[in-house]
Design an enzyme around this catalytic site. Structure first.
Site, short mmCIF file in Angstrom:
data_model
loop_
_atom_site.label_atom_id
_atom_site.label_comp_id
_atom_site.label_asym_id
_atom_site.label_seq_id
_atom_site.Cartn_x
_atom_site.Cartn_y
_atom_site.Cartn_z
N SER A 163 -32.04 -28.39 3.90
CA SER A 163 -33.48 -27.59 3.66
C SER A 163 -35.03 -27.76 4.00
O SER A 163 -34.72 -27.14 5.32
CB SER A 163 -33.82 -28.62 2.03
OG SER A 163 -34.97 -28.21 1.25
N ASP A 222 -26.15 -21.90 -3.68
CA ASP A 222 -27.24 -22.63 -3.56
C ASP A 222 -28.37 -21.88 -4.28
O ASP A 222 -28.67 -20.96 -4.05
CB ASP A 222 -27.62 -22.43 -2.29
CG ASP A 222 -28.62 -22.72 -1.58
OD1 ASP A 222 -30.14 -24.15 -3.00
OD2 ASP A 222 -29.73 -23.79 -0.51
N HIS A 275 -26.94 -26.09 -2.87
CA HIS A 275 -27.53 -26.44 -1.89
C HIS A 275 -27.92 -28.02 -1.23
O HIS A 275 -27.88 -28.21 0.01
CB HIS A 275 -29.25 -26.92 -2.72
CG HIS A 275 -30.00 -26.72 -1.50
ND1 HIS A 275 -30.73 -25.94 -1.00
CD2 HIS A 275 -31.40 -27.62 -1.30
CE1 HIS A 275 -31.91 -25.92 -0.42
NE2 HIS A 275 -32.62 -26.86 -0.81
#
Length: 411
Positions: free
Chosen positions: A233, A328, A361
């Site tokens: 991320s 995601d 994600h």
């Protein structure tokens, strides 16, 4: 009385968290209907459970690596299904390990029938560790650094890695400790929301990350050919920036990341990368669940007005690996991943990428169950991460193999 029912975990009831195991049951009646249940209590006391219905073979045995589940938390032949389908009673809890010096203990139980799990037939426990035998954990508070170093057993030299988590902040150690257990000298590095590091820094200094690189490179057990960096991320775009602007980085892995500087300005030597423009007004909150969908907050990355926040990765001599999930819901990581890969390919750079259908994600080490939504520690809101259980679990297994192979190849 027949033979007592025995549940075993092979090759051993004690293993690393990312080790696949074979769960076997013997001593059942031929074709007997049973329900298997896995239970794990995390460090905050939260109970995670999964169950699946099975039927014994004609020999009264079950082997989860070949026997199909007939329903429950999953169905079909899923050797590790009882782990990756674990779910908390309370919704939106993320299973993560805070103290890597202790294991997660998973109880496997076999119950009579396909009904209410009232009659227990047999059980066993599986200790799943995050720190391999002989791996050292060393707390690092040198200069500005807030980090933990994990040192594999033996004299080395080992490939060196820096491991970064996302904008939830803190010092996250469990991925680094597993990587060290697999032979990498790994530095887990905190950069926000930890000790006196602000929860939402106004700016991040590239020199802080350079300090981490220098610290790792001067360790006598680290291979002197260059180090690797991986991030998830927000940590992924920091990994790309480090590979671009700092010397000595040979390989970078972006997990669910973007090829732009996100959310916080990054100050380098004589330049500042602004954050990719975003508008929190585009946050969508579901009336039903109260979950927040932030996937539209970033401005269109194809708009040249956003290009000054691009990370000029094409200047880097490092090798890159991009991993993303097509489901995601946090941001359109597959779209951004393709954009980054195309930019690198335009400049003739070697780049590997893999996008996983049905993956969300939070691509974590294998067998950590999918967390579809949880509270974002810094934003204080429940964020929808996306992902479908089974596909996400398969993606995590594949990504973990790829990450290790990539670093072994290039370091």
């Amino acid at each position: 009385a027949g033979m007592a029912v025995q549940v075993t975990v092979l090759p051993s009831s004690r293993c690393l968290f990312d080790d696949p195991v074979q769960i076997c049951v013997v001593g059942l009646l031929p074709q007997q209907a049973v329900t298997l249940r896995a239970s794990l209590v995390d460090e905050s006391g939260e109970l995670f459970q999964a169950h699946a219905r099975y039927r014994a073979g004609s020999n009264g045995e079950l082997d989860l690596s070949s026997s199909p589940a007939l329903g429950g938390s999953y169905s079909g032949v899923e050797p590790m299904g009882l782990l990756w389908s674990l779910q908390s009673k309370a919704p939106y809890k993320r299973l993560a390990k805070r103290n890597v010096l202790t294991p997660f203990c998973v109880d496997f139980e076999v119950y009579e029938g396909h009904g209410d799990m009232s009659r227990l037939l047999g059980k066993c426990a599986n200790e799943r560790w995050f720190l391999g035998e002989g791996v050292k954990r060393i707390s690092v508070r040198e200069g500005r650094l807030k980090a933990t170093l994990f040192l594999p057993p033996g004299s080395g030299p080992f490939p060196g890695l820096i491991d970064l988590y996302g904008s939830g902040g803190g010092l996250v150690e469990y991925r680094a400790s597993l990587l060290a257990s697999r032979g990498f000298m790994t530095l887990a590095l905190a950069y926000m929301a930890f000790e006196d590091l602000p929860a939402m820094p106004e700016i991040l200094e590239l020199s802080y990350f350079e300090e981490a690189v220098n610290f790792l490179r001067k360790q006598p057990q680290v291979k002197d050919t260059g180090i690797g960096v991986l991030g998830l991320s927000k940590g992924a775009d920091l990994a790309l920036s480090m590979a671009t602007f700092l010397p000595g980085i040979k390989a970078a892995v972006s997990i669910s990341g973007i090829g732009f500087n996100s959310f916080i300005p990054l100050r380098g030597d004589g330049f500042t990368l602004p954050p990719h423009p975003y508008d929190l007004g585009r946050i969508k909150t579901s009336d039903e669940s109260g979950l927040v969908d932030v996937s539209d907050v970033l401005d269109d990355h194809r708009d040249p007005a956003t290009w000054d926040c691009r990370i000029p990765m094409e200047r880097s001599l490092a090798k890159f690996l991009f991993l993303s999930g097509l489901d995601d819901m946090n941001w359109k990581s597959d779209l951004y991943c393709r954009d980054a890969v195309q930019r690198l390919q335009q400049y003739g750079r070697e780049v590997e990428f893999c996008s996983y259908s049905g993956a969300g994600h939070l691509l974590e080490p294998p067998y950590l169950p999918l967390c579809q939504a949880s509270i974002h520690k810094v934003l204080g809101i429940f964020v929808h991460w996306g992902g479908q259980r089974r596909e996400h679990a398969k993606a995590q297994e594949d990504a973990w193999r790829r990450i290790q192979a990539f670093f072994w190849q290039h370091l």
